[in-house]
Design a protein around this motif. Structure first.
Motif, PDB file in Angstrom:
ATOM      1  N   TYR A 151       0.852  -1.202   0.000  1.00  0.00           N
ATOM      2  CA  TYR A 151       0.000   0.000   0.000  1.00  0.00           C
ATOM      3  C   TYR A 151       0.884   1.247   0.000  1.00  0.00           C
ATOM      4  O   TYR A 151       0.671   2.182  -0.775  1.00  0.00           O
ATOM      5  CB  TYR A 151      -0.916  -0.017   1.217  1.00  0.00           C
ATOM      6  N   TYR A 152       1.877   1.259   0.878  1.00  0.00           N
ATOM      7  CA  TYR A 152       2.793   2.398   0.929  1.00  0.00           C
ATOM      8  C   TYR A 152       3.757   2.387  -0.256  1.00  0.00           C
ATOM      9  O   TYR A 152       4.121   3.439  -0.785  1.00  0.00           O
ATOM     10  CB  TYR A 152       3.573   2.387   2.248  1.00  0.00           C
ATOM     11  N   TYR A 153       4.165   1.193  -0.667  1.00  0.00           N
ATOM     12  CA  TYR A 153       5.084   1.063  -1.795  1.00  0.00           C
ATOM     13  C   TYR A 153       4.486   1.705  -3.055  1.00  0.00           C
ATOM     14  O   TYR A 153       5.193   2.361  -3.827  1.00  0.00           O
ATOM     15  CB  TYR A 153       5.374  -0.416  -2.025  1.00  0.00           C
ATOM     16  N   ALA A 154       3.180   1.528  -3.232  1.00  0.00           N
ATOM     17  CA  ALA A 154       2.501   2.119  -4.391  1.00  0.00           C
ATOM     18  C   ALA A 154       2.498   3.644  -4.327  1.00  0.00           C
ATOM     19  O   ALA A 154       2.327   4.316  -5.355  1.00  0.00           O
ATOM     20  CB  ALA A 154       1.062   1.601  -4.475  1.00  0.00           C
ATOM     21  N   LYS A 155       2.695   4.179  -3.128  1.00  0.00           N
ATOM     22  CA  LYS A 155       2.763   5.632  -2.960  1.00  0.00           C
ATOM     23  C   LYS A 155       4.207   6.136  -2.979  1.00  0.00           C
ATOM     24  O   LYS A 155       4.476   7.271  -2.601  1.00  0.00           O
ATOM     25  CB  LYS A 155       2.105   6.036  -1.635  1.00  0.00           C
ATOM     26  N   GLY A 156       5.117   5.281  -3.407  1.00  0.00           N
ATOM     27  CA  GLY A 156       6.520   5.678  -3.506  1.00  0.00           C
ATOM     28  C   GLY A 156       7.261   5.661  -2.194  1.00  0.00           C
ATOM     29  O   GLY A 156       8.305   6.306  -2.054  1.00  0.00           O
ATOM     30  N   TRP A 157       6.750   4.888  -1.219  1.00  0.00           N
ATOM     31  CA  TRP A 157       7.325   4.883   0.113  1.00  0.00           C
ATOM     32  C   TRP A 157       7.644   3.445   0.526  1.00  0.00           C
ATOM     33  O   TRP A 157       6.781   2.569   0.511  1.00  0.00           O
ATOM     34  CB  TRP A 157       6.324   5.518   1.081  1.00  0.00           C
ATOM     35  N   TYR A 158       8.887   3.204   0.900  1.00  0.00           N
ATOM     36  CA  TYR A 158       9.379   1.888   1.305  1.00  0.00           C
ATOM     37  C   TYR A 158       9.400   1.839   2.826  1.00  0.00           C
ATOM     38  O   TYR A 158      10.193   2.528   3.458  1.00  0.00           O
ATOM     39  CB  TYR A 158      10.786   1.733   0.724  1.00  0.00           C
ATOM     40  N   ARG A 192      11.081   7.107  -3.024  1.00  0.00           N
ATOM     41  CA  ARG A 192      11.713   7.001  -4.341  1.00  0.00           C
ATOM     42  C   ARG A 192      11.994   8.376  -4.947  1.00  0.00           C
ATOM     43  O   ARG A 192      12.931   8.531  -5.727  1.00  0.00           O
ATOM     44  CB  ARG A 192      10.826   6.195  -5.297  1.00  0.00           C
ATOM     45  N   ASP A 193      11.196   9.364  -4.577  1.00  0.00           N
ATOM     46  CA  ASP A 193      11.337  10.701  -5.153  1.00  0.00           C
ATOM     47  C   ASP A 193      10.828  11.722  -4.145  1.00  0.00           C
ATOM     48  O   ASP A 193      10.001  11.417  -3.299  1.00  0.00           O
ATOM     49  CB  ASP A 193      10.525  10.789  -6.459  1.00  0.00           C
ATOM     50  N   TRP A 194      11.313  12.949  -4.260  1.00  0.00           N
ATOM     51  CA  TRP A 194      10.892  14.005  -3.342  1.00  0.00           C
ATOM     52  C   TRP A 194       9.392  14.270  -3.403  1.00  0.00           C
ATOM     53  O   TRP A 194       8.781  14.662  -2.413  1.00  0.00           O
ATOM     54  CB  TRP A 194      11.665  15.294  -3.628  1.00  0.00           C
ATOM     55  N   LYS A 195       8.797  14.068  -4.559  1.00  0.00           N
ATOM     56  CA  LYS A 195       7.364  14.360  -4.680  1.00  0.00           C
ATOM     57  C   LYS A 195       6.534  13.459  -3.769  1.00  0.00           C
ATOM     58  O   LYS A 195       5.480  13.876  -3.268  1.00  0.00           O
ATOM     59  CB  LYS A 195       6.898  14.217  -6.125  1.00  0.00           C
ATOM     60  N   TYR A 196       6.996  12.230  -3.553  1.00  0.00           N
ATOM     61  CA  TYR A 196       6.242  11.324  -2.695  1.00  0.00           C
ATOM     62  C   TYR A 196       6.329  11.752  -1.228  1.00  0.00           C
ATOM     63  O   TYR A 196       5.335  11.682  -0.490  1.00  0.00           O
ATOM     64  CB  TYR A 196       6.743   9.891  -2.867  1.00  0.00           C
ATOM     65  N   LEU A 197       7.500  12.183  -0.811  1.00  0.00           N
ATOM     66  CA  LEU A 197       7.639  12.701   0.551  1.00  0.00           C
ATOM     67  C   LEU A 197       6.813  13.972   0.714  1.00  0.00           C
ATOM     68  O   LEU A 197       6.106  14.135   1.715  1.00  0.00           O
ATOM     69  CB  LEU A 197       9.108  12.991   0.860  1.00  0.00           C
ATOM     70  N   LYS A 198       6.888  14.860  -0.258  1.00  0.00           N
ATOM     71  CA  LYS A 198       6.132  16.111  -0.194  1.00  0.00           C
ATOM     72  C   LYS A 198       4.630  15.830  -0.138  1.00  0.00           C
ATOM     73  O   LYS A 198       3.913  16.418   0.693  1.00  0.00           O
ATOM     74  CB  LYS A 198       6.443  16.982  -1.406  1.00  0.00           C
ATOM     75  N   ASN A 199       4.150  14.940  -0.984  1.00  0.00           N
ATOM     76  CA  ASN A 199       2.714  14.659  -1.015  1.00  0.00           C
ATOM     77  C   ASN A 199       2.238  14.040   0.290  1.00  0.00           C
ATOM     78  O   ASN A 199       1.148  14.370   0.790  1.00  0.00           O
ATOM     79  CB  ASN A 199       2.377  13.728  -2.179  1.00  0.00           C
ATOM     80  N   TYR A 200       3.042  13.142   0.864  1.00  0.00           N
ATOM     81  CA  TYR A 200       2.661  12.524   2.139  1.00  0.00           C
ATOM     82  C   TYR A 200       2.541  13.579   3.232  1.00  0.00           C
ATOM     83  O   TYR A 200       1.573  13.588   4.006  1.00  0.00           O
ATOM     84  CB  TYR A 200       3.700  11.467   2.532  1.00  0.00           C
ATOM     85  N   GLN A 201       3.500  14.473   3.298  1.00  0.00           N
ATOM     86  CA  GLN A 201       3.502  15.496   4.337  1.00  0.00           C
ATOM     87  C   GLN A 201       2.418  16.545   4.109  1.00  0.00           C
ATOM     88  O   GLN A 201       1.722  16.951   5.051  1.00  0.00           O
ATOM     89  CB  GLN A 201       4.878  16.171   4.398  1.00  0.00           C
ATOM     90  N   THR A 202       2.258  16.998   2.869  1.00  0.00           N
ATOM     91  CA  THR A 202       1.273  18.055   2.611  1.00  0.00           C
ATOM     92  C   THR A 202      -0.156  17.547   2.751  1.00  0.00           C
ATOM     93  O   THR A 202      -1.052  18.321   3.092  1.00  0.00           O
ATOM     94  CB  THR A 202       1.479  18.686   1.219  1.00  0.00           C
ATOM     95  N   ASP A 203      -0.380  16.260   2.507  1.00  0.00           N
ATOM     96  CA  ASP A 203      -1.720  15.704   2.752  1.00  0.00           C
ATOM     97  C   ASP A 203      -2.106  15.892   4.216  1.00  0.00           C
ATOM     98  O   ASP A 203      -3.245  16.278   4.532  1.00  0.00           O
ATOM     99  CB  ASP A 203      -1.759  14.212   2.402  1.00  0.00           C
ATOM    100  N   HIS A 204      -1.166  15.634   5.117  1.00  0.00           N
ATOM    101  CA  HIS A 204      -1.442  15.797   6.543  1.00  0.00           C
ATOM    102  C   HIS A 204      -1.536  17.284   6.921  1.00  0.00           C
ATOM    103  O   HIS A 204      -2.361  17.659   7.769  1.00  0.00           O
ATOM    104  CB  HIS A 204      -0.363  15.106   7.370  1.00  0.00           C
TER     105      HIS A 204
END
Length: 217
Positions: A151-158, A192-204
């Motif tokens: 589930y997290y892997y699909a969001k670019g997060w290991y 995998r990419d900065w966009k995934y970290l950014k999206n996870y944080q900005t969603d919250h």
């Protein structure tokens, strides 16, 4: 506790990417600067990680409550160590969360996991990926461990805490030394990419912003 500056930036509807950069990526960290008054240790930890993983130090970032003093991913927005102060139980101490952003490392570990699981063989998963050192019990009411990982892997997060047992990520030795030094659990999230970290944080952050608008916090 939500800082006055972050609250005001959210009220003013400041560009969310700027909020992410200013409050999550840059600036002082709560744990190293305010709690233990040893800001240089943060950079020593990040430098050791980057050296071991052969990545740039800028691709290791302190996040979570250790960074800003409270958790943005819970409904209660708990302060750092708030659960521990209430329970006095060691397991409730807040982690030091570090985000690593590296496509090369993400892809390398993905390839190794693919081989380790016999190409994600269903029988292997059923026998070996139900529990691990972090989740030692299996409940049919909860998502299966490997399903949660993907589930997290699909969001670019290991998520290392959801890996099968005995699949050790390459930062284990460094984290072991620093865990003993700081007397604190250190958790890694590999993106995998900065966009995934950014999206996870900005969603919250957007969730917090909506709660402020509704006068819920």
């Amino acid at each position: 506790m939500l800082s006055a500056k972050l609250r005001q930036d959210l009220i003013d509807e400041k560009d969310m990417e700027i909020i992410f950069q200013q409050h999550i990526i840059e600036g002082d960290s709560y744990f190293f600067n305010s709690l233990i008054n040893a800001p240089e240790k943060e950079y020593e930890l990040r430098k050791e990680l980057s050296r071991e993983l052969k990545i740039n130090i800028r691709d290791t970032v302190l996040v979570g409550s250790a960074k800003i003093g409270f958790s943005i991913k819970t409904r209660q927005f708990l302060e750092f160590d708030e659960k521990f102060r209430a329970s006095k139980m060691r397991k409730d101490r807040s982690d030091i969360d570090i985000a690593i952003v590296s496509q090369a490392l993400f892809d390398d570990l993905s390839e190794k996991l693919y081989k380790f699981t016999r190409h994600y063989d269903k029988a292997w998963i059923a026998e070996n990926w139900q529990v691990n050192n972090y989740y030692s019990t299996y409940s049919p009411e909860k998502p299966k461990l490997h399903d949660s990982f993907f589930y997290y892997y699909a969001k670019g997060w290991y998520r290392p805490d959801m890996l099968p047992a005995n699949f050790d990520p390459p930062w284990k030795e460094t984290l072991g030394r620093w865990r003993a030094s700081l007397n604190r659990k250190i958790s890694i999230g590999l993106y995998r990419d900065w966009k995934y970290l950014k999206n996870y944080q900005t969603d919250h952050l957007e969730t917090i912003q909506n709660k402020i608008k509704k006068l819920e916090i």
